[in-house]
Design a protein around this motif. Structure first.
Motif, PDB file in Angstrom:
ATOM      1  N   GLU A   1       2.388   1.722  -3.511  1.00 57.50           N
ATOM      2  CA  GLU A   1       1.408   2.252  -4.455  1.00 57.50           C
ATOM      3  C   GLU A   1       1.055   3.702  -4.147  1.00 57.50           C
ATOM      4  O   GLU A   1       0.928   4.523  -5.048  1.00 57.50           O
ATOM      5  CB  GLU A   1       0.155   1.373  -4.451  1.00 57.50           C
ATOM      6  CG  GLU A   1       0.401   0.004  -5.066  1.00 57.50           C
ATOM      7  CD  GLU A   1      -0.758  -0.960  -4.863  1.00 57.50           C
ATOM      8  OE1 GLU A   1      -1.741  -0.599  -4.163  1.00 57.50           O
ATOM      9  OE2 GLU A   1      -0.676  -2.081  -5.397  1.00 57.50           O
ATOM     10  N   GLU A   2       0.925   4.032  -2.860  1.00 56.26           N
ATOM     11  CA  GLU A   2       0.562   5.393  -2.458  1.00 56.26           C
ATOM     12  C   GLU A   2       1.624   6.409  -2.870  1.00 56.26           C
ATOM     13  O   GLU A   2       1.313   7.503  -3.322  1.00 56.26           O
ATOM     14  CB  GLU A   2       0.356   5.445  -0.941  1.00 56.26           C
ATOM     15  CG  GLU A   2       0.019   6.824  -0.414  1.00 56.26           C
ATOM     16  CD  GLU A   2      -0.100   6.838   1.096  1.00 56.26           C
ATOM     17  OE1 GLU A   2       0.004   7.935   1.671  1.00 56.26           O
ATOM     18  OE2 GLU A   2      -0.288   5.760   1.703  1.00 56.26           O
ATOM     19  N   HIS A   3       2.899   6.037  -2.741  1.00 54.48           N
ATOM     20  CA  HIS A   3       3.993   6.963  -3.040  1.00 54.48           C
ATOM     21  C   HIS A   3       4.613   6.732  -4.420  1.00 54.48           C
ATOM     22  O   HIS A   3       5.625   7.338  -4.759  1.00 54.48           O
ATOM     23  CB  HIS A   3       5.067   6.870  -1.955  1.00 54.48           C
ATOM     24  CG  HIS A   3       4.556   7.310  -0.616  1.00 54.48           C
ATOM     25  ND1 HIS A   3       4.334   8.631  -0.316  1.00 54.48           N
ATOM     26  CD2 HIS A   3       4.206   6.600   0.482  1.00 54.48           C
ATOM     27  CE1 HIS A   3       3.877   8.721   0.929  1.00 54.48           C
ATOM     28  NE2 HIS A   3       3.783   7.495   1.425  1.00 54.48           N
TER      29      HIS A   3
ATOM     30  N   ALA B   1       0.832  -1.209   0.000  1.00 52.47           N
ATOM     31  CA  ALA B   1       0.000   0.000   0.000  1.00 52.47           C
ATOM     32  C   ALA B   1       0.866   1.258   0.000  1.00 52.47           C
ATOM     33  O   ALA B   1       0.561   2.225  -0.704  1.00 52.47           O
ATOM     34  CB  ALA B   1      -0.938  -0.014   1.208  1.00 52.47           C
TER      35      ALA B   1
END
Length: 195
Positions: free
Chosen positions: A66-68, A63
């Motif tokens: 994917e977020e960064h 996560a």
């Protein structure tokens, strides 16, 4: 009390020695499992908890990636950028180098002798004592591991020991699992660091 003071003074600031002296003075925490469950059910409960920890961490790490917008490998460009930047970054592939018997011998002699053995029950002391006759037999699989880019499956098997952090020893979330790996996996890992 004077004996303890003398041992602490003789430790010369070595943190491990100081803790050994202090631990001998402290009362032993004996928290045996006092469950009403049968041993098989209790072991399965601990196993299920311990194996879910890694999956949970991996899920959270994915996560964050994917977020960064972080990527560890971009297959289209055969490059390994740290983030998804538009710049064309060229990367060279890493390759392990063979280690010598002298390097492996130095690694084995530097292993702490007071650590618990892994699933194979081979201790660092056994490896050190047998070094004159087994050095080439130890160096060969390490170099084979490097040249074939594989890590022996037997070196990945661990004995998991639950250490109680606090609270009820029967509750898996109150324990911290410690993986006791085979001594050869430690030798190979340290040899990889030498490369």
């Amino acid at each position: 009390m004077e004996h303890v003071r003398a041992e602490l003074e003789n430790s010369n600031g070595n943190v491990n020695s100081i803790w050994k002296v202090l631990n001998r003075c402290l009362p032993i925490k004996d928290q045996p499992l006092s469950t009403t469950e049968d041993h098989f059910s209790q072991a399965n409960k601990f196993n299920q908890f311990d194996t879910s920890v890694g999956l949970s961490v991996a899920s959270r790490a994915k996560a964050v990636v994917e977020e960064h917008n972080f990527y560890t490998f971009n297959q289209e460009s055969s490059c390994c950028p740290i983030n998804n930047s538009p710049q064309d970054v060229q990367c060279s592939l890493f390759e392990f180098q063979s280690v010598t018997e002298e390097e492996v011998g130095k690694i084995i002699r530097s292993l702490p002798s007071n650590k618990a053995p892994g699933l194979d029950k081979v201790t660092a002391r056994v490896l050190k004592d047998s070094l004159p006759t087994t050095l080439s037999a130890i160096t060969n699989p390490v170099n084979t591991s490097f040249s074939s880019n594989t890590f022996a499956r037997a070196w990945k098997l661990a004995e998991v020991i639950p250490l109680v952090k606090s609270g009820d020893a029967d509750e898996p979330s109150n324990t911290r699992p410690i993986s006791l790996l085979p001594i050869m996996s430690k030798v190979c890992e340290r040899a990889a660091a030498v490369c």
